[in-house]
Every structure is written in C-alpha cells, then in structure tokens.
Design a protein around this motif. Sequence first.
Motif, PDB file in Angstrom:
ATOM      1  N   ILE A 194       0.844  -1.195   0.000  1.00  0.00           N
ATOM      2  CA  ILE A 194       0.000   0.000   0.000  1.00  0.00           C
ATOM      3  C   ILE A 194       0.877   1.242   0.000  1.00  0.00           C
ATOM      4  CG2 ILE A 194      -1.787   1.265   1.261  1.00  0.00           C
ATOM      5  CD1 ILE A 194      -2.476  -1.421   2.624  1.00  0.00           C
ATOM      6  N   ILE A 195       0.577   2.172  -0.887  1.00  0.00           N
ATOM      7  CA  ILE A 195       1.285   3.443  -0.887  1.00  0.00           C
ATOM      8  C   ILE A 195       0.741   4.289   0.255  1.00  0.00           C
ATOM      9  CG2 ILE A 195       1.870   5.510  -2.207  1.00  0.00           C
ATOM     10  CD1 ILE A 195       3.047   2.903  -3.300  1.00  0.00           C
ATOM     11  N   GLU A 196       1.531   4.452   1.295  1.00  0.00           N
ATOM     12  CA  GLU A 196       1.095   5.177   2.484  1.00  0.00           C
ATOM     13  C   GLU A 196       1.145   6.688   2.272  1.00  0.00           C
ATOM     14  OE1 GLU A 196       0.137   3.935   5.431  1.00  0.00           O
ATOM     15  OE2 GLU A 196       0.532   1.809   5.135  1.00  0.00           O
ATOM     16  N   LYS A 197       2.224   7.154   1.635  1.00  0.00           N
ATOM     17  CA  LYS A 197       2.410   8.610   1.516  1.00  0.00           C
ATOM     18  C   LYS A 197       3.392   8.916   0.396  1.00  0.00           C
ATOM     19  CE  LYS A 197       2.914  10.641   5.442  1.00  0.00           C
ATOM     20  NZ  LYS A 197       3.548  11.121   6.699  1.00  0.00           N
ATOM     21  N   THR A 198       3.142   9.992  -0.333  1.00  0.00           N
ATOM     22  CA  THR A 198       4.087  10.493  -1.325  1.00  0.00           C
ATOM     23  C   THR A 198       4.270  11.986  -1.077  1.00  0.00           C
ATOM     24  OG1 THR A 198       2.312  10.885  -2.929  1.00  0.00           O
ATOM     25  CG2 THR A 198       3.450   8.778  -3.061  1.00  0.00           C
ATOM     26  N   ILE A 199       5.513  12.419  -0.832  1.00  0.00           N
ATOM     27  CA  ILE A 199       5.781  13.826  -0.540  1.00  0.00           C
ATOM     28  C   ILE A 199       7.074  14.253  -1.239  1.00  0.00           C
ATOM     29  CG2 ILE A 199       4.593  13.863   1.687  1.00  0.00           C
ATOM     30  CD1 ILE A 199       7.308  13.514   3.036  1.00  0.00           C
ATOM     31  N   SER A 200       7.194  15.556  -1.467  1.00  0.00           N
ATOM     32  CA  SER A 200       8.438  16.117  -2.002  1.00  0.00           C
ATOM     33  C   SER A 200       9.209  16.737  -0.844  1.00  0.00           C
ATOM     34  CB  SER A 200       8.130  17.184  -3.058  1.00  0.00           C
ATOM     35  OG  SER A 200       7.517  16.600  -4.189  1.00  0.00           O
ATOM     36  N   GLU A 201      10.481  16.367  -0.714  1.00  0.00           N
ATOM     37  CA  GLU A 201      11.271  16.805   0.433  1.00  0.00           C
ATOM     38  C   GLU A 201      12.735  16.951   0.027  1.00  0.00           C
ATOM     39  OE1 GLU A 201      12.451  14.293   4.174  1.00  0.00           O
ATOM     40  OE2 GLU A 201      10.442  15.102   4.513  1.00  0.00           O
ATOM     41  N   ASN A 202      13.262  18.170   0.161  1.00  0.00           N
ATOM     42  CA  ASN A 202      14.679  18.448  -0.138  1.00  0.00           C
ATOM     43  C   ASN A 202      15.087  17.974  -1.534  1.00  0.00           C
ATOM     44  OD1 ASN A 202      15.034  19.498   2.487  1.00  0.00           O
ATOM     45  ND2 ASN A 202      15.453  17.447   3.308  1.00  0.00           N
ATOM     46  N   GLY A 203      14.233  18.282  -2.515  1.00  0.00           N
ATOM     47  CA  GLY A 203      14.547  17.914  -3.883  1.00  0.00           C
ATOM     48  C   GLY A 203      14.391  16.444  -4.200  1.00  0.00           C
ATOM     49  N   GLN A 204      13.740  15.692  -3.303  1.00  0.00           N
ATOM     50  CA  GLN A 204      13.537  14.262  -3.495  1.00  0.00           C
ATOM     51  C   GLN A 204      12.044  13.932  -3.450  1.00  0.00           C
ATOM     52  OE1 GLN A 204      16.113  11.695  -3.830  1.00  0.00           O
ATOM     53  NE2 GLN A 204      17.268  13.542  -4.326  1.00  0.00           N
ATOM     54  N   LEU A 205      11.660  12.899  -4.178  1.00  0.00           N
ATOM     55  CA  LEU A 205      10.310  12.348  -4.084  1.00  0.00           C
ATOM     56  C   LEU A 205      10.356  11.211  -3.069  1.00  0.00           C
ATOM     57  CD1 LEU A 205       7.357  11.968  -5.049  1.00  0.00           C
ATOM     58  CD2 LEU A 205       8.250  10.407  -6.791  1.00  0.00           C
ATOM     59  N   ILE A 206       9.673  11.393  -1.939  1.00  0.00           N
ATOM     60  CA  ILE A 206       9.662  10.384  -0.872  1.00  0.00           C
ATOM     61  C   ILE A 206       8.380   9.557  -0.992  1.00  0.00           C
ATOM     62  CG2 ILE A 206       9.805   9.954   1.602  1.00  0.00           C
ATOM     63  CD1 ILE A 206      12.259  11.347   0.418  1.00  0.00           C
ATOM     64  N   ILE A 207       8.554   8.245  -1.068  1.00  0.00           N
ATOM     65  CA  ILE A 207       7.414   7.332  -1.141  1.00  0.00           C
ATOM     66  C   ILE A 207       7.489   6.358   0.030  1.00  0.00           C
ATOM     67  CG2 ILE A 207       6.205   5.594  -2.511  1.00  0.00           C
ATOM     68  CD1 ILE A 207       7.348   6.824  -5.008  1.00  0.00           C
ATOM     69  N   GLU A 208       6.445   6.333   0.840  1.00  0.00           N
ATOM     70  CA  GLU A 208       6.356   5.374   1.948  1.00  0.00           C
ATOM     71  C   GLU A 208       5.379   4.272   1.560  1.00  0.00           C
ATOM     72  OE1 GLU A 208       5.415   7.291   5.598  1.00  0.00           O
ATOM     73  OE2 GLU A 208       7.256   8.492   5.635  1.00  0.00           O
ATOM     74  N   VAL A 209       5.842   3.038   1.653  1.00  0.00           N
ATOM     75  CA  VAL A 209       5.057   1.887   1.216  1.00  0.00           C
ATOM     76  C   VAL A 209       4.823   0.943   2.396  1.00  0.00           C
ATOM     77  CG1 VAL A 209       4.854   0.026  -0.470  1.00  0.00           C
ATOM     78  CG2 VAL A 209       6.194   2.076  -1.024  1.00  0.00           C
ATOM     79  N   GLY A 210       3.582   0.546   2.591  1.00  0.00           N
ATOM     80  CA  GLY A 210       3.250  -0.457   3.602  1.00  0.00           C
ATOM     81  C   GLY A 210       3.297  -1.840   2.973  1.00  0.00           C
ATOM     82  N   ALA A 211       4.188  -2.689   3.456  1.00  0.00           N
ATOM     83  CA  ALA A 211       4.337  -4.048   2.928  1.00  0.00           C
ATOM     84  C   ALA A 211       4.074  -5.056   4.044  1.00  0.00           C
ATOM     85  CB  ALA A 211       5.727  -4.242   2.335  1.00  0.00           C
ATOM     86  N   TYR A 212       3.683  -6.266   3.662  1.00  0.00           N
ATOM     87  CA  TYR A 212       3.352  -7.303   4.645  1.00  0.00           C
ATOM     88  C   TYR A 212       4.346  -8.456   4.561  1.00  0.00           C
ATOM     89  CZ  TYR A 212      -1.007  -4.802   5.257  1.00  0.00           C
ATOM     90  OH  TYR A 212      -1.941  -3.827   5.522  1.00  0.00           O
ATOM     91  N   THR A 213       4.746  -8.918   5.732  1.00  0.00           N
ATOM     92  CA  THR A 213       5.741  -9.979   5.825  1.00  0.00           C
ATOM     93  C   THR A 213       5.471 -10.809   7.075  1.00  0.00           C
ATOM     94  OG1 THR A 213       8.111 -10.423   5.959  1.00  0.00           O
ATOM     95  CG2 THR A 213       7.321  -8.430   7.037  1.00  0.00           C
ATOM     96  N   LEU A 214       6.139 -11.945   7.188  1.00  0.00           N
ATOM     97  CA  LEU A 214       5.915 -12.806   8.351  1.00  0.00           C
ATOM     98  C   LEU A 214       6.562 -12.251   9.613  1.00  0.00           C
ATOM     99  CD1 LEU A 214       6.358 -16.360   6.775  1.00  0.00           C
ATOM    100  CD2 LEU A 214       4.241 -15.302   7.580  1.00  0.00           C
TER     101      LEU A 214
END
Length: 238
Positions: A194-214
């Motif tokens: 799941i894409i949790e958040k997408t933001i622009s920060e200090n000239g970078q595209l920050i993408i936070e992804v929720g992943a599932y694991t054991l």
Amino acid sequence: MIAKILIVALMIFIAFRLVFFVKNRVGISIKIKRHLAYMLPFVELFIWLGFVIWAARLIYLAQNYFTLIAAGSILLILSIPLYAILRDFVVGNILKIQNKVSEGVFIEIEEIKGRIKRAGYLRLDIEDDRGNINSIPYNNIRSKIISQNSTNQNLAKVVLRFSFPETTKVNYITPILKRQILNTPWAAVSQTPIIEKTISENGQLIIEVGAYTLDKLYGENIKNSVAELWASEDLKSS
C-alpha cells in the motif's frame, strides 16, 4: 440524586476511555485486537443502556416525576438522531465481526478505494494513495460491494521509505515499486503493498510503502533488495 447520576455517568465514560486507551497501547496480537474492536463497543452500549434504566428507576423511586417527565421528553425529541446513531453503530459492528473493515487493510467500496485509516464507532475513514481521507457512515456502505485483499492475521506490516529524484513521475514509479517488493522472497504475495504517503522533500520524491511480511525484521531485507534493483537501473533509492 442528580449529582449521583452524573458521577456514575462520568465514571463509566472515563473507565471505557481508559480501557480503549490501554487496548491501543498494549502489545497484543492483531487477532485479539480485532475481536476487541467489536466486542468492547457492544459491552459499552449495554452498560449505558443499563445505566439509563438504573437512572430512570432511581428517579421514579424518588418520586421526582418532573425530572422523569423532562428526561422522557428529551429522549423523545432525540429519538430520530439516536436511531440514526444506533443504526450506524450496529451496522459498523456487524461489518467488524465479518472482518470487512479492519484498520490498516486496503479496501474498495465502489468508487472509493484506499487504506482504512480508522474504523470508528459510527463511520469509516478511508485514506487514498494521495493522503485524502473519505469519511463514510457505516449505514451508507451497508448495501454496497466491499472488496479487499485477502488477509492473514499472522502477517506483520512494515512501512518502507524510498526516495527518488523529484522529477520522477509517481504514476510511473509506484506500480513498479509494488511489483519489486512482491518479487522479494520476504514479502507476502497475498497482501498487495500500500502506498502510504508520497511527498516532495529536499529535492527528493519520498514514497512510503506499507508491505506485509511474516516478521517485521524482514523489512530491512525487503528495502535493501528493492534498493539494489533500483540502483542497478541508475535510480537512487534509500
């Protein structure tokens, strides 16, 4: 007598707020939390109904008919909004019992889709991949088609943070990023990232992804593996 009723009402309110606070803070399994999510509200509802009956009986035995009539009149006036509130409350708990509205799960209700941010008493908050939140009363989704990814109560969710050049197109990068995560040996293929958040920060595209694991300890392995894949394509990932 009125002071006694108010004190008891305040004690009930504070007691349940403490119970819910502890439930959210104590490290218990997801399965137990899911059961408590629909059991505790019903317990609180029955406690409040018992309190109303007790208070009415106390007023009646005190032969304070003016107060009893006044309370009855207020309940009569509030009957319609109380019915709407109770309807959403019951429908919401039925959906929770059926495991259709668990917090953190990706869900699609006709034209609305996203991650369940909060499954409250009366309404559902759904956050889409852009961070927008849609708040929907439970009764409004009672007859709608609800789609969600299969869930495994033994899976743990980890939030992975990736960064790319700010010129990178989100619509291009996110499906590839999800696919690369699922291709790692540590990610659960039964749960779509799941894409949790997408933001622009200090000239970078920050993408936070929720992943599932054991195990949450595998989160670093997933992140490093995906970062190596992007690095091999001359894309910066961290």
